[in-house]
Enzyme design. Sequence first.
Site, PDB file in Angstrom:
ATOM      1  CG  ASP A  46     -20.480 -14.951   8.778  1.00 49.06           C
ATOM      2  OD1 ASP A  46     -20.488 -16.069   9.331  1.00 49.06           O
ATOM      3  OD2 ASP A  46     -21.044 -14.727   7.682  1.00 49.06           O
ATOM      4  CB  SER A  47     -20.666 -17.540  14.036  1.00 46.99           C
ATOM      5  OG  SER A  47     -19.285 -17.693  14.274  1.00 46.99           O
ATOM      6  CG  ASP A  85     -16.873 -16.450   7.591  1.00 43.41           C
ATOM      7  OD1 ASP A  85     -16.701 -16.927   6.464  1.00 43.41           O
ATOM      8  OD2 ASP A  85     -17.687 -16.898   8.427  1.00 43.41           O
ATOM      9  CD  GLU A 185     -23.002 -24.267   9.391  1.00 40.60           C
ATOM     10  OE1 GLU A 185     -22.141 -23.534   8.864  1.00 40.60           O
ATOM     11  OE2 GLU A 185     -23.747 -23.883  10.317  1.00 40.60           O
TER      12      GLU A 185
HETATM   13  O1  KIV Z   1     -19.155 -18.234  10.987  1.00 37.02           O
HETATM   14  C1  KIV Z   1     -18.771 -19.318  11.456  1.00 37.02           C
HETATM   15  O2  KIV Z   1     -18.459 -19.449  12.639  1.00 37.02           O
HETATM   16  C2  KIV Z   1     -18.670 -20.440  10.522  1.00 37.02           C
HETATM   17  C3  KIV Z   1     -18.334 -21.789  11.084  1.00 37.02           C
HETATM   18  C4  KIV Z   1     -19.317 -22.270  12.034  1.00 37.02           C
HETATM   19  C5  KIV Z   1     -18.028 -22.756  10.015  1.00 37.02           C
HETATM   20  O3  KIV Z   1     -18.842 -20.260   9.358  1.00 37.02           O
END
Ligand code: KIV
Length: 293
Positions: A46-47, A85, A185
């Site tokens: 979700d980044s 995610d 994390e």
């Molecule tokens: O959303 C994301 O990219 C993540 C990773 C950085 C673990 O959760």
Amino acid sequence: MSKVVSTLTLQKYKSEGRKIVALTAYDYSTAQILDRAGVDLILVGDSLAMVALGHRTTHAVTMDEMLHHTKAVTRGAQSALVVADLPFMSYQVDVTQAITNAGRFVKEAQAQAVKLEGATKLNLEIVERLVGMGIPVMGHLGFTPQSVHGLGGTRVQGRTAEEGARLFHNAMALQQAGVFSLVLEMVPSIVAKMISQRLTIPTIGIGAGNDCDGQILVTDDLLGKYTDFKPRFVRRYANLAESCQEAIKNYAKDVTNREFPDSSESFAFPPDEEAELRNLIDEEEVVRGELTC
Ligand code: KIV
């Protein structure tokens, strides 16, 4: 022949002491690049809310947007395990909501697993139910971006013995509920090491030191393509933002100077047809002129 990675492959890698290589992708061509480079696990994180859509936090991305990107990634990944995610508020309401949304990732976007953040009582129940219906779940502890406001900002988690022990307790609870792997994390290396040594499932670290069973980074960070900020734990292997800007400036220069495209980048027309083409266009112009008079 390329390997096809499953959750069992990752478990085997942990038992063999082979490190797991994981990265994020949000589109087809990036997924292809990662897959062909031999990445084991691709996370549609979700980044993408921040990196691909320009939001300040991960909160704004919707289920439909996540599905759209996950579909593109699964088209590009032949071998890697694709994990989607679950975005903010797509699973926090109740088990039914979580099952519906996790099911959409698998059914509509062909994801092989989903990820959720935290180890609340509800999350543990969600994990048990999803795993029970054949949907693998990845956990995520330590700094969990969906809780950034509750955590008081982007901060390292587990900095005291008590907090580290709480992380371990939550990691064990998630493992018991059935997660196949756990992202850690922004956790001190020693805490991540102790957790990784005691869990039977593989841990994937991001800002959690070198003793996790694997590592993950946001691909755009690693490639120097997303430059709004650079977390301490990111190592840049390229400066794509700079080299892309350079390439685009060169394109603009060539267009402005009439140097792009040249004849090899254009389509030819049979020379003996040219005169006839001119006649036909002239005739058409005359007819149009008469019609508008
Ligand atoms: O959303 C994301 O990219 C993540 C990773 C950085 C673990 O959760």
